[in-house]
Design a protein around this motif. Structure first.
Motif, PDB file in Angstrom:
ATOM      1  N   THR A 152       0.825  -1.210   0.000  1.00  0.00           N
ATOM      2  CA  THR A 152       0.000   0.000   0.000  1.00  0.00           C
ATOM      3  C   THR A 152       0.857   1.256   0.000  1.00  0.00           C
ATOM      4  O   THR A 152       0.399   2.321  -0.375  1.00  0.00           O
ATOM      5  CB  THR A 152      -0.944   0.025   1.220  1.00  0.00           C
ATOM      6  OG1 THR A 152      -0.156  -0.106   2.398  1.00  0.00           O
ATOM      7  CG2 THR A 152      -1.954  -1.082   1.131  1.00  0.00           C
ATOM      8  N   SER A 153       2.109   1.112   0.394  1.00  0.00           N
ATOM      9  CA  SER A 153       3.016   2.263   0.402  1.00  0.00           C
ATOM     10  C   SER A 153       3.870   2.301  -0.864  1.00  0.00           C
ATOM     11  O   SER A 153       4.940   2.891  -0.875  1.00  0.00           O
ATOM     12  CB  SER A 153       3.924   2.207   1.625  1.00  0.00           C
ATOM     13  OG  SER A 153       4.721   1.033   1.565  1.00  0.00           O
ATOM     14  N   THR A 171       5.053   3.820  -3.492  1.00  0.00           N
ATOM     15  CA  THR A 171       5.035   5.195  -3.983  1.00  0.00           C
ATOM     16  C   THR A 171       5.385   5.354  -5.456  1.00  0.00           C
ATOM     17  O   THR A 171       4.828   6.240  -6.089  1.00  0.00           O
ATOM     18  CB  THR A 171       5.955   6.089  -3.126  1.00  0.00           C
ATOM     19  OG1 THR A 171       7.249   5.522  -3.094  1.00  0.00           O
ATOM     20  CG2 THR A 171       5.412   6.232  -1.733  1.00  0.00           C
TER      21      THR A 171
END
Length: 144
Positions: free
Chosen positions: A93-94, A96
């Motif tokens: 989910t991170s 980037t």
């Protein structure tokens, strides 16, 4: 007259009421899909870019060698904020790089953008990938 467009069925339905009777017309919807590939050597590695242009969105896969889908993010512009809304669909989910690229490209193109960034996280590589992608979009906007 009410017009309903069903993307899943590739049909356009039109409904009209005439003298209390509903008349329905079904037409083939226009659907377009286009695939565009290019590669570039960035920081001693050959990076492949695969773009799948759909009707109102673009799916981008960026990676080297074997195609995998370790991450997937989506972004789209909204009327509520200048920053495109984004979400991670697969992977961390991170994640980037996928999310960041999806947001920047959604803002640039005004389309819904899906990005799968499958390269090692390298602060030197991501700006080069982004720059090369923007160059290609500017050069061939009809491919995106």
């Amino acid at each position: 007259m009410q017009v309903i467009h069903s993307r899943s069925l590739n049909r356009r339905l039109s409904a009209n009421y005439v003298n209390g009777t509903m008349e329905v017309t079904v037409e083939q919807a226009q659907c377009s899909t286009q695939i565009y590939n290019f590669s570039e050597r960035l920081l001693q590695q050959l990076v492949h870019f695969h773009a799948l242009k759909l009707t109102d969105s673009v799916f981008l896969w960026i990676g080297t060698g074997t195609a995998n889908l370790s991450s997937l993010a989506v972004a789209m512009t909204t009327k509520f904020d200048n920053i495109p809304a984004s979400a991670s669909l697969l992977g961390e989910t991170s994640d980037t790089p996928s999310m960041s690229l999806a947001q920047k490209l959604a803002k640039k193109t005004g389309k819904q953008i899906f990005v799968s960034y499958n390269l090692q996280t390298d602060p030197m590589l991501l700006p080069l990938v982004e720059k090369r992608l923007i160059e290609e979009i500017d050069r061939y906007p009809d491919k995106f």
